[in-house]
Each structure stands twice: as structure tokens, then as C-alpha cells.
Design a protein around this motif. Sequence first.
Motif, PDB file in Angstrom:
ATOM      1  N   LEU A   1      -1.564   6.624   1.991  1.00 44.41           N
ATOM      2  CA  LEU A   1      -1.246   8.044   2.162  1.00 44.41           C
ATOM      3  C   LEU A   1       0.135   8.257   2.779  1.00 44.41           C
ATOM      4  N   SER A   2       0.549   7.317   3.637  1.00 40.55           N
ATOM      5  CA  SER A   2       1.882   7.450   4.237  1.00 40.55           C
ATOM      6  C   SER A   2       2.954   7.365   3.149  1.00 40.55           C
ATOM      7  N   GLY A   3       2.713   6.539   2.121  1.00 40.86           N
ATOM      8  CA  GLY A   3       3.637   6.483   0.998  1.00 40.86           C
ATOM      9  C   GLY A   3       3.536   7.722   0.120  1.00 40.86           C
ATOM     10  N   TYR A   4       2.324   8.202  -0.066  1.00 41.01           N
ATOM     11  CA  TYR A   4       2.103   9.383  -0.911  1.00 41.01           C
ATOM     12  C   TYR A   4       2.729  10.626  -0.272  1.00 41.01           C
ATOM     13  N   ASN A   5       2.635  10.740   1.042  1.00 45.44           N
ATOM     14  CA  ASN A   5       3.078  11.945   1.727  1.00 45.44           C
ATOM     15  C   ASN A   5       4.497  11.855   2.300  1.00 45.44           C
ATOM     16  N   ARG A   6       5.186  10.777   1.991  1.00 43.17           N
ATOM     17  CA  ARG A   6       6.496  10.573   2.625  1.00 43.17           C
ATOM     18  C   ARG A   6       7.470  11.718   2.340  1.00 43.17           C
TER      19      ARG A   6
ATOM     20  N   PHE B   1       4.155  10.373 -10.020  1.00 42.35           N
ATOM     21  CA  PHE B   1       3.451  10.970 -11.156  1.00 42.35           C
ATOM     22  C   PHE B   1       3.023  12.397 -10.828  1.00 42.35           C
ATOM     23  N   HIS B   2       2.417  12.573  -9.679  1.00 40.78           N
ATOM     24  CA  HIS B   2       1.913  13.898  -9.300  1.00 40.78           C
ATOM     25  C   HIS B   2       3.034  14.921  -9.178  1.00 40.78           C
ATOM     26  N   SER B   3       4.180  14.514  -8.678  1.00 42.02           N
ATOM     27  CA  SER B   3       5.282  15.466  -8.502  1.00 42.02           C
ATOM     28  C   SER B   3       5.874  15.908  -9.838  1.00 42.02           C
ATOM     29  N   GLN B   4       5.561  15.162 -10.911  1.00 40.67           N
ATOM     30  CA  GLN B   4       5.988  15.550 -12.257  1.00 40.67           C
ATOM     31  C   GLN B   4       4.867  16.256 -13.014  1.00 40.67           C
ATOM     32  N   GLY B   5       3.767  16.552 -12.321  1.00 40.23           N
ATOM     33  CA  GLY B   5       2.657  17.259 -12.943  1.00 40.23           C
ATOM     34  C   GLY B   5       1.779  16.391 -13.820  1.00 40.23           C
ATOM     35  N   ILE B   6       1.839  15.064 -13.631  1.00 37.01           N
ATOM     36  CA  ILE B   6       1.026  14.154 -14.432  1.00 37.01           C
ATOM     37  C   ILE B   6      -0.354  14.006 -13.792  1.00 37.01           C
TER      38      ILE B   6
ATOM     39  N   TRP C   1       0.847  -1.201   0.000  1.00 40.31           N
ATOM     40  CA  TRP C   1       0.000   0.000   0.000  1.00 40.31           C
ATOM     41  C   TRP C   1       0.885   1.256   0.000  1.00 40.31           C
ATOM     42  N   PHE C   2       1.948   1.215   0.777  1.00 40.98           N
ATOM     43  CA  PHE C   2       2.901   2.333   0.826  1.00 40.98           C
ATOM     44  C   PHE C   2       3.481   2.580  -0.567  1.00 40.98           C
ATOM     45  N   SER C   3       3.848   1.496  -1.260  1.00 40.59           N
ATOM     46  CA  SER C   3       4.429   1.607  -2.603  1.00 40.59           C
ATOM     47  C   SER C   3       3.434   2.204  -3.595  1.00 40.59           C
ATOM     48  N   ILE C   4       2.160   1.847  -3.451  1.00 42.79           N
ATOM     49  CA  ILE C   4       1.128   2.411  -4.323  1.00 42.79           C
ATOM     50  C   ILE C   4       1.071   3.926  -4.147  1.00 42.79           C
ATOM     51  N   GLY C   5       1.026   4.373  -2.885  1.00 44.26           N
ATOM     52  CA  GLY C   5       1.004   5.802  -2.624  1.00 44.26           C
ATOM     53  C   GLY C   5       2.250   6.499  -3.117  1.00 44.26           C
ATOM     54  N   GLU C   6       3.390   5.867  -2.911  1.00 44.29           N
ATOM     55  CA  GLU C   6       4.676   6.421  -3.342  1.00 44.29           C
ATOM     56  C   GLU C   6       4.719   6.568  -4.867  1.00 44.29           C
ATOM     57  N   THR C   7       4.183   5.575  -5.572  1.00 48.69           N
ATOM     58  CA  THR C   7       4.171   5.606  -7.037  1.00 48.69           C
ATOM     59  C   THR C   7       3.282   6.727  -7.556  1.00 48.69           C
ATOM     60  N   ILE C   8       2.094   6.874  -6.984  1.00 41.91           N
ATOM     61  CA  ILE C   8       1.200   7.960  -7.403  1.00 41.91           C
ATOM     62  C   ILE C   8       1.862   9.308  -7.188  1.00 41.91           C
ATOM     63  N   ARG C   9       2.564   9.456  -6.075  1.00 40.96           N
ATOM     64  CA  ARG C   9       3.274  10.699  -5.789  1.00 40.96           C
ATOM     65  C   ARG C   9       4.317  10.997  -6.865  1.00 40.96           C
TER      66      ARG C   9
ATOM     67  N   ARG D   1       0.073  19.243 -15.818  1.00 37.73           N
ATOM     68  CA  ARG D   1      -0.447  20.394 -15.095  1.00 37.73           C
ATOM     69  C   ARG D   1       0.639  20.976 -14.195  1.00 37.73           C
ATOM     70  N   ALA D   2       0.451  22.215 -13.835  1.00 31.63           N
ATOM     71  CA  ALA D   2       1.336  22.816 -12.843  1.00 31.63           C
ATOM     72  C   ALA D   2       1.178  22.052 -11.539  1.00 31.63           C
ATOM     73  N   VAL D   3       2.274  21.816 -10.847  1.00 29.84           N
ATOM     74  CA  VAL D   3       2.229  21.025  -9.618  1.00 29.84           C
ATOM     75  C   VAL D   3       1.637  21.879  -8.495  1.00 29.84           C
ATOM     76  N   ASN D   4       0.455  21.516  -8.062  1.00 32.51           N
ATOM     77  CA  ASN D   4      -0.161  22.165  -6.902  1.00 32.51           C
ATOM     78  C   ASN D   4      -1.077  21.170  -6.212  1.00 32.51           C
ATOM     79  N   SER D   5      -1.437  21.448  -4.996  1.00 36.62           N
ATOM     80  CA  SER D   5      -2.154  20.463  -4.181  1.00 36.62           C
ATOM     81  C   SER D   5      -3.625  20.329  -4.546  1.00 36.62           C
ATOM     82  N   SER D   6      -4.192  21.309  -5.250  1.00 37.13           N
ATOM     83  CA  SER D   6      -5.624  21.301  -5.529  1.00 37.13           C
ATOM     84  C   SER D   6      -6.036  20.101  -6.382  1.00 37.13           C
ATOM     85  N   TRP D   7      -5.481  19.993  -7.602  1.00 38.50           N
ATOM     86  CA  TRP D   7      -5.874  18.888  -8.464  1.00 38.50           C
ATOM     87  C   TRP D   7      -5.333  17.559  -7.941  1.00 38.50           C
ATOM     88  N   GLN D   8      -4.193  17.598  -7.267  1.00 42.13           N
ATOM     89  CA  GLN D   8      -3.635  16.364  -6.717  1.00 42.13           C
ATOM     90  C   GLN D   8      -4.573  15.761  -5.671  1.00 42.13           C
TER      91      GLN D   8
END
Length: 247
Positions: free
Chosen positions: A242-247, A169-174, A159-167, A203-210
Motif C-alpha cells: 500500500l505504501s507503493g500504491y499510495n506514494r 494501471f489504476h491512474s490510467q483508468g485500467i 512489495w512497494f514496486s507491486i503497489g506502485e505498478t498497480i497504481r 473506467r473513469a478514475v475514482n477511488s470506488s472501483w480502485q
Amino acid sequence: MSHIMQLETFKDGNTCCLFNRNEIEDFTPEMLSVKYWQKNNAITGSAQGRGTTWFLQYKQKNNTQPKDWVLRHYYRGGLIGKIVNDSYFFTSLKHTRADREFSLLAHMQTLTLPAPKPIAYRVIRHGLLYRADLLSSRIENAQDLVAILTKKSINDDLWFSIGETIRRFHSQGIYHHDLNAHNILIDDKNKVWLIDFDQGELRAVNSSWQQNNMQRLLRSFHKEQNKSPNFNWHENHWDALLSGYNR
């Protein structure tokens, strides 16, 4: 490993194609048709969603290892999809669903993100409308998260890896337009992949769409949980993700 793609275009009348010469040697537009693969006995399976997704095996003439691909036709969703089904208004090739998804997949390859490789697309114009198809690589030895959780539970590390992987993508604006449990794959080495980037974009990296993206994913877990009493998901799994996503 180089991720530079050798892209080539093919135009014939109202048909326009783009293909990845690194992945395909003997391109023909018919390869974007199910009939071509049926004729060559190269269909290895299918999956039902908005339309049928076809799994194919491409065998090159030089007898190298066959490649597993996915063929998808673009279908509309919602109420309008019941009327026009698979037709879209054509404004320019760059604004077609196929070109946008192909380009996004190509960009993600340069970032070494765990997503399918783009192989080819076809756009066929009919007056002011167009229809389109996309070929991409199939993730080897992988299952989608819904299929896995219907059979068994997974541990917090995954589960941690899933969150980490999504992050990643999001950190690259995907932006993934349809981030849900079906579009998360896990292979036999427990590597996490994201698929189906139709209507995705940079997209521009921001917390709203993420955060909206993550809430969409959470709703999909609740939806699957309500559909099946055997679905192995609980709120504490979301905390581990979320712990993986927010690490």
C-alpha cells in the motif's frame, strides 16, 4: 520505441480474426487452435486455471529470434460455466470477450504499461452464440506471485514496486476484473507485470472501483495463505504494498 500497431482483420464464413501484423507475419486462423501448435511441435508448456493456458514458441520464416506466446480459450466461470462452458451470446464483434481484451491490451501498449502485447484473436459464431480464443505475448523469465511466495519471501522494496505498478494501471483508468496474486508476475529483473485482462475495461478514475480492486487482491492473499502454510505472506507485506500504491 513506437507502439503503433498494424492491425489486420481476417474473415471467412462464421470466423472472424484480428491480428497484429507487427508481431506475426504469416497469420492463419489455425494459429488460434492448440492443434496447430501441437502439429508444429511448438508447445513449450501449459498452466491450469479455469481452462488450460498454452505456452507456445512462434518461429518466423526469416530466422529471427523465436517469440514466446500464450494461447487462451475463453471459458465461463461460476454456475453458468457448468452448463454452457465456453459459449457466449453474440451481439457484435466489439462486445466479444476477445475483442474487448485485445483492444484493452493494445491501449495499454500505447501507455507503455507492463502488460502482455496482443497478438491475435479468433471469434467463431454458432448461430446466436460464439466461442473465442486469444494469443498474447508471454512475459519472459517471469513467475506469478503465488509461485514465488510458495518458495520464498520477498523484500519490502519489491512489495512497494507491486503497489506502485498497480497504481500505474489504476491512474490510467485500467480496471482489472480479476486482480489476484496469480495475475501478478515478477521477472528476473524484479520488474512487476499484470496479466489476464479478460473482462477488464477502461473506467473513469475514482477511488470506488480502485479500492474494490485492491480489496479483491487482499482477499486473494488471505485465500492463498489459508491454502498453504508455506505461503510467505503477512499483513505487514500488505502495508508495504500500500505504501507503493499510495506514494
